[in-house]
Design a protein around this motif. Structure first.
Motif, mmCIF file in Angstrom:
data_model
loop_
_atom_site.group_PDB
_atom_site.id
_atom_site.type_symbol
_atom_site.label_atom_id
_atom_site.label_comp_id
_atom_site.label_asym_id
_atom_site.label_seq_id
_atom_site.Cartn_x
_atom_site.Cartn_y
_atom_site.Cartn_z
ATOM 1 N N GLN A 33 -4.555 12.249 -0.855
ATOM 2 C CA GLN A 33 -6.054 11.469 -0.783
ATOM 3 C C GLN A 33 -7.118 10.139 -1.518
ATOM 4 O O GLN A 33 -7.026 9.538 -1.923
ATOM 5 N N LEU A 34 -6.806 10.706 -2.842
ATOM 6 C CA LEU A 34 -6.537 9.927 -4.249
ATOM 7 C C LEU A 34 -6.141 8.969 -3.917
ATOM 8 O O LEU A 34 -6.623 7.014 -4.153
ATOM 9 N N ALA A 35 -4.583 9.106 -3.635
ATOM 10 C CA ALA A 35 -3.575 7.816 -3.537
ATOM 11 C C ALA A 35 -3.420 7.052 -2.986
ATOM 12 O O ALA A 35 -3.522 5.849 -3.213
ATOM 13 N N ASN A 36 -4.254 7.051 -1.828
ATOM 14 C CA ASN A 36 -4.268 6.436 -0.422
ATOM 15 C C ASN A 36 -5.577 6.295 -0.558
ATOM 16 O O ASN A 36 -5.255 4.694 -0.112
ATOM 17 N N ALA A 37 -6.989 6.402 -1.276
ATOM 18 C CA ALA A 37 -8.033 5.790 -1.546
ATOM 19 C C ALA A 37 -7.906 4.740 -2.261
ATOM 20 O O ALA A 37 -7.272 3.274 -2.369
ATOM 21 N N ALA A 38 -6.990 4.599 -3.795
ATOM 22 C CA ALA A 38 -6.331 3.828 -4.239
ATOM 23 C C ALA A 38 -6.303 2.662 -4.180
ATOM 24 O O ALA A 38 -5.788 1.343 -4.397
ATOM 25 N N ALA A 39 -4.788 2.680 -3.210
ATOM 26 C CA ALA A 39 -3.776 2.242 -3.190
ATOM 27 C C ALA A 39 -4.661 1.166 -2.021
ATOM 28 O O ALA A 39 -4.279 -0.164 -1.999
ATOM 29 N N LEU A 40 -5.199 1.562 -0.793
ATOM 30 C CA LEU A 40 -5.851 0.276 0.058
ATOM 31 C C LEU A 40 -7.142 0.175 -0.475
ATOM 32 O O LEU A 40 -7.249 -0.907 -0.173
ATOM 33 N N LEU A 53 -10.376 3.958 5.517
ATOM 34 C CA LEU A 53 -10.707 4.920 4.474
ATOM 35 C C LEU A 53 -11.054 6.330 4.996
ATOM 36 O O LEU A 53 -10.018 6.877 5.383
ATOM 37 N N VAL A 54 -11.661 6.032 5.990
ATOM 38 C CA VAL A 54 -12.127 7.090 7.231
ATOM 39 C C VAL A 54 -10.949 7.620 7.960
ATOM 40 O O VAL A 54 -10.571 8.550 8.075
ATOM 41 N N SER A 69 1.146 -1.157 0.062
ATOM 42 C CA SER A 69 0.077 -0.233 0.220
ATOM 43 C C SER A 69 0.610 0.518 0.115
ATOM 44 O O SER A 69 0.325 2.290 -0.608
ATOM 45 N N LEU A 70 1.752 1.582 0.731
ATOM 46 C CA LEU A 70 2.915 2.437 0.693
ATOM 47 C C LEU A 70 3.937 2.558 -0.588
ATOM 48 O O LEU A 70 3.863 4.408 -1.357
ATOM 49 N N ALA A 71 4.225 1.226 -0.879
ATOM 50 C CA ALA A 71 4.481 1.767 -2.541
ATOM 51 C C ALA A 71 3.453 2.389 -3.395
ATOM 52 O O ALA A 71 4.189 2.914 -4.481
ATOM 53 N N ARG A 118 0.552 9.302 -5.569
ATOM 54 C CA ARG A 118 0.679 10.215 -4.753
ATOM 55 C C ARG A 118 1.154 11.847 -6.202
ATOM 56 O O ARG A 118 0.184 13.174 -5.880
ATOM 57 N N PRO A 119 1.875 11.407 -7.134
ATOM 58 C CA PRO A 119 2.504 12.949 -7.920
ATOM 59 C C PRO A 119 0.895 12.996 -9.028
ATOM 60 O O PRO A 119 1.472 13.946 -8.855
#
Length: 177
Positions: free
Chosen positions: A79-86, A125-126, A65-67, A73-74
């Motif tokens: 927020q969207l990068a976090n949601a997509a990764a999760l 996500l929340v 998820s971090l990768a 992220r760029p």
């Protein structure tokens, strides 16, 4: 020698008929160990064994998820990068926890398990999205490193919630494995 009127007596070197494969040796040595392993110490508790396996799955999914977050992220923002990764790692997480942590094999109820896993991921996500929101409210110039630390630390809380929900709701049928 047996007489027709005398009951049959099994001698120690004789064995009673078995339905399974025969083994040699004295009667007591013929007993097989139980199908389940006997764990000693703290590992005798199923929740501890599950928590250890869950931790291994969590490490793999967190690193993935971090990768993905750092990669996306760029282009998508925090927020969207976090949601997509999760969301991308949640399918992998549910499948790995289903098989490795809770020892559920086969496809029976897999679809339902993954749908329930999506509810759990919304909660994550929340928690993680909220922590990113707080980070950017407190520090509008936060770096990607700050964001990764924030999502990792808030991910620990999300992970505790995930384990509880997986164990007591989604995979409760396998709670004692």
């Amino acid at each position: 020698m047996e007489s027709p009127a005398a009951p049959a007596i099994l001698l120690p070197q004789q064995s009673e008929p078995q339905s399974g494969p025969r083994q040699s040796g004295p009667r007591n040595a013929e007993r097989r160990p139980p199908a389940t392993k006997h764990h000693r110490g703290i590992l005798r508790f199923p929740a501890i064994r599950q928590l250890l396996r869950f931790t291994g799955v969590g490490i793999v999914c967190t690193l993935t998820s971090l990768a993905l977050y750092a990669l996306l992220r760029p282009w998508l923002g925090s927020q969207l990068a976090n949601a997509a990764a999760l969301i991308m790692t949640s399918v992998m997480n549910t499948a790995l926890n289903r098989r490795l942590t809770f020892k559920i094999a086969g496809r029976a109820k897999a679809g339902r398990d993954h749908l329930s896993g999506m509810v759990v991921i919304v909660i994550a996500l929340v928690i993680t999205g909220g922590s990113l929101g707080v980070l950017h409210w407190v520090n509008p110039d936060a770096t990607m490193s700050d964001e990764l630390w924030t999502t990792t630390l808030s991910g620990f809380l999300a992970t505790a919630v995930r384990f509880a929900l997986l164990r007591h709701w989604i995979f409760r049928r396998a709670r004692h494995r």
